[in-house]
Design a protein around this motif. Structure first.
Motif, PDB file in Angstrom:
ATOM      1  N   ARG A 128      -7.494  -2.245 -13.432  1.00 18.74           N
ATOM      2  CA  ARG A 128      -7.420  -3.524 -13.254  1.00 18.74           C
ATOM      3  C   ARG A 128      -6.196  -3.793 -12.264  1.00 18.74           C
ATOM      4  NH1 ARG A 128      -8.395  -3.012 -18.620  1.00 18.74           N
ATOM      5  NH2 ARG A 128     -10.021  -4.291 -19.288  1.00 18.74           N
ATOM      6  N   GLU A 129      -6.324  -4.922 -11.391  1.00 21.70           N
ATOM      7  CA  GLU A 129      -5.280  -5.310 -10.546  1.00 21.70           C
ATOM      8  C   GLU A 129      -4.867  -6.641 -10.682  1.00 21.70           C
ATOM      9  OE1 GLU A 129      -3.673  -7.580  -7.021  1.00 21.70           O
ATOM     10  OE2 GLU A 129      -5.667  -7.652  -7.877  1.00 21.70           O
ATOM     11  N   GLU A 130      -3.498  -6.872 -10.840  1.00 24.38           N
ATOM     12  CA  GLU A 130      -2.984  -8.126 -11.173  1.00 24.38           C
ATOM     13  C   GLU A 130      -1.588  -8.268 -10.406  1.00 24.38           C
ATOM     14  OE1 GLU A 130      -1.459 -10.749 -14.956  1.00 24.38           O
ATOM     15  OE2 GLU A 130      -3.270  -9.644 -15.157  1.00 24.38           O
ATOM     16  N   ALA A 131      -1.609  -9.207  -9.566  1.00 24.25           N
ATOM     17  CA  ALA A 131      -0.444  -9.389  -8.733  1.00 24.25           C
ATOM     18  C   ALA A 131      -0.068  -8.351  -8.180  1.00 24.25           C
ATOM     19  CB  ALA A 131       0.491 -10.427  -9.653  1.00 24.25           C
TER      20      ALA A 131
ATOM     21  N   LYS B  17      -0.042  -5.259  -8.934  1.00 21.69           N
ATOM     22  CA  LYS B  17       0.222  -4.015  -9.889  1.00 21.69           C
ATOM     23  C   LYS B  17      -1.277  -3.688 -10.489  1.00 21.69           C
ATOM     24  CE  LYS B  17       4.806  -5.310 -11.283  1.00 21.69           C
ATOM     25  NZ  LYS B  17       5.719  -5.454 -12.040  1.00 21.69           N
ATOM     26  N   PHE B  18      -1.406  -2.336 -10.442  1.00 22.69           N
ATOM     27  CA  PHE B  18      -2.443  -1.671 -11.098  1.00 22.69           C
ATOM     28  C   PHE B  18      -2.519  -1.205 -12.120  1.00 22.69           C
ATOM     29  CE2 PHE B  18      -2.792  -1.543  -6.361  1.00 22.69           C
ATOM     30  CZ  PHE B  18      -3.900  -2.202  -5.994  1.00 22.69           C
ATOM     31  N   THR B  19      -3.314  -1.222 -13.253  1.00 24.20           N
ATOM     32  CA  THR B  19      -3.280  -0.653 -14.504  1.00 24.20           C
ATOM     33  C   THR B  19      -4.774   0.136 -14.764  1.00 24.20           C
ATOM     34  OG1 THR B  19      -3.943  -2.507 -15.848  1.00 24.20           O
ATOM     35  CG2 THR B  19      -1.547  -2.123 -15.553  1.00 24.20           C
TER      36      THR B  19
END
Length: 90
Positions: free
Chosen positions: A35-38, A40-42
């Motif tokens: 997942r990519e959010e703002a 940042k990747f998790t």
């Protein structure tokens, strides 16, 4: 907070790849959700789908087995004894 690891991104065919340290304990070939959010990747392990049993290969292999008719599937009401309590099913 947990341990911190560093990894390098490299080119793999027409994509980029991230080599994850063995110390993370991720099995070879494991499927992950990224997942990519703002910016940042998790990532985390992908949910495991429940396996289904495919019975199409055994169709016809039981020669005495035949489908039940609607009348054959119906059961007569009967009394059930669960936990010492007599239950009547009508």
């Amino acid at each position: 907070m947990g341990n911190e690891y560093r990894a390098k991104v490299f080119k793999s065919g027409n994509s980029v790849a991230l080599r994850l340290p063995k110390a993370l304990g991720i099995a070879d070939g494991a499927e992950m959700v990224l997942r990519e959010e703002a910016g940042k990747f998790t990532f985390e392990p992908a949910p495991v789908e429940r396996k289904r049993i495919d019975l199409t290969g055994i169709y016809g292999s039981c020669p005495g087995l035949k489908p039940l008719s609607r009348d054959e599937r119906m059961m007569e009401p009967r009394e059930l004894d669960w936990e010492g309590k007599l239950l009547r099913r009508d």
